[in-house]
Design a protein around this motif. Structure first.
Motif, PDB file in Angstrom:
ATOM      1  N   GLY A 351       0.828  -1.188   0.000  1.00  0.00           N
ATOM      2  CA  GLY A 351       0.000   0.000   0.000  1.00  0.00           C
ATOM      3  C   GLY A 351       0.869   1.247   0.000  1.00  0.00           C
ATOM      4  O   GLY A 351       2.102   1.162   0.060  1.00  0.00           O
ATOM      5  N   PRO A 352       0.264   2.423  -0.024  1.00  0.00           N
ATOM      6  CA  PRO A 352       1.026   3.666  -0.157  1.00  0.00           C
ATOM      7  C   PRO A 352       1.635   4.197   1.134  1.00  0.00           C
ATOM      8  O   PRO A 352       2.489   5.082   1.087  1.00  0.00           O
ATOM      9  CB  PRO A 352      -0.022   4.648  -0.691  1.00  0.00           C
ATOM     10  N   HIS A 353       1.238   3.655   2.289  1.00  0.00           N
ATOM     11  CA  HIS A 353       1.652   4.244   3.563  1.00  0.00           C
ATOM     12  C   HIS A 353       2.905   3.543   4.091  1.00  0.00           C
ATOM     13  O   HIS A 353       2.842   2.686   4.969  1.00  0.00           O
ATOM     14  CB  HIS A 353       0.512   4.145   4.576  1.00  0.00           C
ATOM     15  N   VAL A 354       4.063   3.896   3.547  1.00  0.00           N
ATOM     16  CA  VAL A 354       5.305   3.176   3.844  1.00  0.00           C
ATOM     17  C   VAL A 354       6.406   4.116   4.333  1.00  0.00           C
ATOM     18  O   VAL A 354       7.592   3.882   4.098  1.00  0.00           O
ATOM     19  CB  VAL A 354       5.791   2.400   2.599  1.00  0.00           C
ATOM     20  N   GLN A 355       6.035   5.163   5.060  1.00  0.00           N
ATOM     21  CA  GLN A 355       7.013   6.186   5.422  1.00  0.00           C
ATOM     22  C   GLN A 355       8.161   5.666   6.276  1.00  0.00           C
ATOM     23  O   GLN A 355       9.267   6.212   6.227  1.00  0.00           O
ATOM     24  CB  GLN A 355       6.329   7.361   6.120  1.00  0.00           C
ATOM     25  N   ASN A 356       7.947   4.596   7.053  1.00  0.00           N
ATOM     26  CA  ASN A 356       9.029   4.059   7.881  1.00  0.00           C
ATOM     27  C   ASN A 356      10.075   3.308   7.062  1.00  0.00           C
ATOM     28  O   ASN A 356      11.171   3.030   7.568  1.00  0.00           O
ATOM     29  CB  ASN A 356       8.470   3.129   8.957  1.00  0.00           C
ATOM     30  N   PHE A 357       9.749   2.961   5.830  1.00  0.00           N
ATOM     31  CA  PHE A 357      10.684   2.270   4.931  1.00  0.00           C
ATOM     32  C   PHE A 357      10.749   2.996   3.590  1.00  0.00           C
ATOM     33  O   PHE A 357      10.867   2.370   2.540  1.00  0.00           O
ATOM     34  CB  PHE A 357      10.266   0.801   4.748  1.00  0.00           C
ATOM     35  N   ARG A 358      10.662   4.312   3.662  1.00  0.00           N
ATOM     36  CA  ARG A 358      10.549   5.137   2.459  1.00  0.00           C
ATOM     37  C   ARG A 358      11.695   4.875   1.469  1.00  0.00           C
ATOM     38  O   ARG A 358      11.470   4.657   0.279  1.00  0.00           O
ATOM     39  CB  ARG A 358      10.522   6.620   2.858  1.00  0.00           C
ATOM     40  N   ASP A 359      12.928   4.901   1.945  1.00  0.00           N
ATOM     41  CA  ASP A 359      14.078   4.745   1.046  1.00  0.00           C
ATOM     42  C   ASP A 359      14.099   3.374   0.373  1.00  0.00           C
ATOM     43  O   ASP A 359      14.384   3.263  -0.823  1.00  0.00           O
ATOM     44  CB  ASP A 359      15.378   4.968   1.820  1.00  0.00           C
ATOM     45  N   ALA A 360      13.828   2.328   1.150  1.00  0.00           N
ATOM     46  CA  ALA A 360      13.841   0.977   0.581  1.00  0.00           C
ATOM     47  C   ALA A 360      12.788   0.834  -0.510  1.00  0.00           C
ATOM     48  O   ALA A 360      13.060   0.281  -1.586  1.00  0.00           O
ATOM     49  CB  ALA A 360      13.596  -0.052   1.687  1.00  0.00           C
TER      50      ALA A 360
END
Length: 441
Positions: A351-360
């Motif tokens: 899904g789009p809510h991945v801010q904790n793994f943004r770079d990966a």
């Protein structure tokens, strides 16, 4: 908030801990009843050691839970190779089990003491670490202050700050600066994380990349893997892993939507296996037949969902599929680690809510190894497309491997950054009399 008020706020935090200390024993007993503490070792949470301290240099390494522990395993092995004793603390029962299975007696494991004055002072007075290395994002004010008072270097590796945490710290910038300036070194996952640490008062800060990209793929029992592969046969499979509440329902919707077209098996691995009973009831309410790993259920041709409700077997579940949706990204926010499925040959969906793994995710998406879906309908379409289109699926898998290779290198950068703190300890360890070294082991 001024620096004086910041010091008063931290003193208030510390005093509150002192006043609440008499309630800690009953609190730990309650958590032990719930299975959230190891009953036989709960005194470790009060700073009481259950093992002897070896002679010679010792580094305290802390990893809060399973993900952080896995990330720093290669770094720990590098330190062990340099003949330094490692005191590894974790905060959860599951992470303690992981340490036992992966490192056995190579390190000294203790549960991390609570961030209260008496447990922390007791812990540090006994173990006398020469340095403290903490993974990722936790900041514990009493621990930070006590380490600084004893002039023990505090190093943060694989460091990151989520959007929410940064905003919270930024709102109390004087408190943040009072704590973050006590760090001897921060080795951040990304340029953004590094800039945030600098803004909050940390110095020096360098960027290494994500240590999780340098870890080995999660292991599995090859015999068990063979049994399940035989039971599944030629059925197409997809997995929804590290799911949070609400996402299991979405996975059930995807399964029911695609079943007439593919007769696929859905592998569902919740982030918290203790929710498995409730998840099974929900799936049965959807008219789905469930096989559970914890019961060693057989996966038959009629099984709709294989519920992965065991701990430490992600390597098994990911080896049973080539399509993996990674949770905490549709019905929840923050995301979960996409690197393990990419390592093990899965096309990654999220899904789009991945801010904790943004770079990966940015790296995987840019290389073509991952795809972001905005809702359950788009997820169902993506799963169906990858199940029926071998070329597209293989291309995503290969792109994920390429992305992983490009992301490697964080371990070497981290170890190099640690050398000014670690090399003197290695020299000291090697100067220990051989008899003393043998006795310490």
């Amino acid at each position: 908030m001024s620096s004086g008020l910041a010091r008063m706020a931290l003193l208030g935090y510390r005093m509150a801990g002192v006043m609440l200390y008499p309630l800690v024993g009953p609190y730990l007993s309650y958590r032990a009843m719930k299975g959230k503490e190891d009953r036989s070792r709960r005194l470790e949470r009060l700073g009481y050691a259950s093992l002897a301290r070896p002679r010679g240099p010792l580094v305290w390494v802390h990893a809060a839970s399973v993900g952080e522990t896995i990330a720093i395993l290669p770094m720990i092995r590098e330190l062990l190779r340099r003949e330094i004793h490692i005191l590894l603390t974790t905060g959860t029962v599951t992470s303690a089990g992981l340490v036992q299975s992966r490192l056995a007696d190579e390190v000294i494991h203790q549960y991390v003491p609570l961030d209260l004055k008496f447990p922390i002072k007791r812990f540090l007075s006994y173990w006398k670490p020469d340095a403290c290395i903490t993974a990722e994002s936790e900041i514990w004010p009493t621990t930070v202050a006590e380490l600084a008072r004893r002039h023990i270097p505090q190093i943060r590796v694989n460091a990151r700050i989520s959007d929410r945490s940064f905003e919270r710290w930024h709102n109390y910038s004087s408190v943040a600066e009072t704590l973050f300036e006590k760090m001897s070194l921060v080795v951040a996952q990304s340029d953004m994380d590094a800039e945030r640490f600098r803004d909050l008062g940390a110095w020096p800060v360098i960027v290494s990349g994500n240590l999780k990209s340098d870890t080995d793929p999660p292991p599995c029992d090859e015999t068990v893997l063979g049994v399940y592969r035989k039971q599944i046969g030629n059925r197409p499979t997809w997995a929804a892993i590290s799911t949070f509440e609400g996402e299991e329902k979405l996975a059930a919707t995807v399964h029911r939507t695609l079943k007439p077209k593919n007769s696929q098996l859905t592998i569902l691995v919740p982030r918290h296996p203790d929710r498995a009973d409730a998840i099974e009831e929900m799936l049965k309410g959807e008219g789905l037949k469930v096989a559970r790993r914890s019961r060693n259920d057989v996966i038959s041709a009629e099984t709709d969902v294989f519920l992965g409700d065991s701990i430490g077997e992600m390597g098994l579940y990911l080896r049973l599929t080539e399509v993996a949706f990674v949770g905490k990204s549709l019905a929840n926010e923050g995301g979960q680690n996409p690197l393990e499925p990419a390592m093990l040959g899965c096309a990654v969906l999220s899904g789009p809510h991945v801010q904790n793994f943004r770079d990966a995710y940015q790296h995987l998406v840019r290389k073509g190894g991952a795809r972001i879906v905005k809702d359950v309908e788009m997820l169902a379409k993506a799963v169906h497309y990858l199940l029926i289109n071998d070329l597209a699926r293989i291309k995503m898998v290969d792109s994920g491997h390429d992305a992983m290779e490009e992301m490697r290198g964080a371990l070497a950068k981290t170890v190099k950054a640690l050398e000014p703190y670690i090399n003197p300890l290695t020299v000291s360890a090697r100067l220990q009399p051989k008899a003393t070294a043998a006795a310490s082991r």
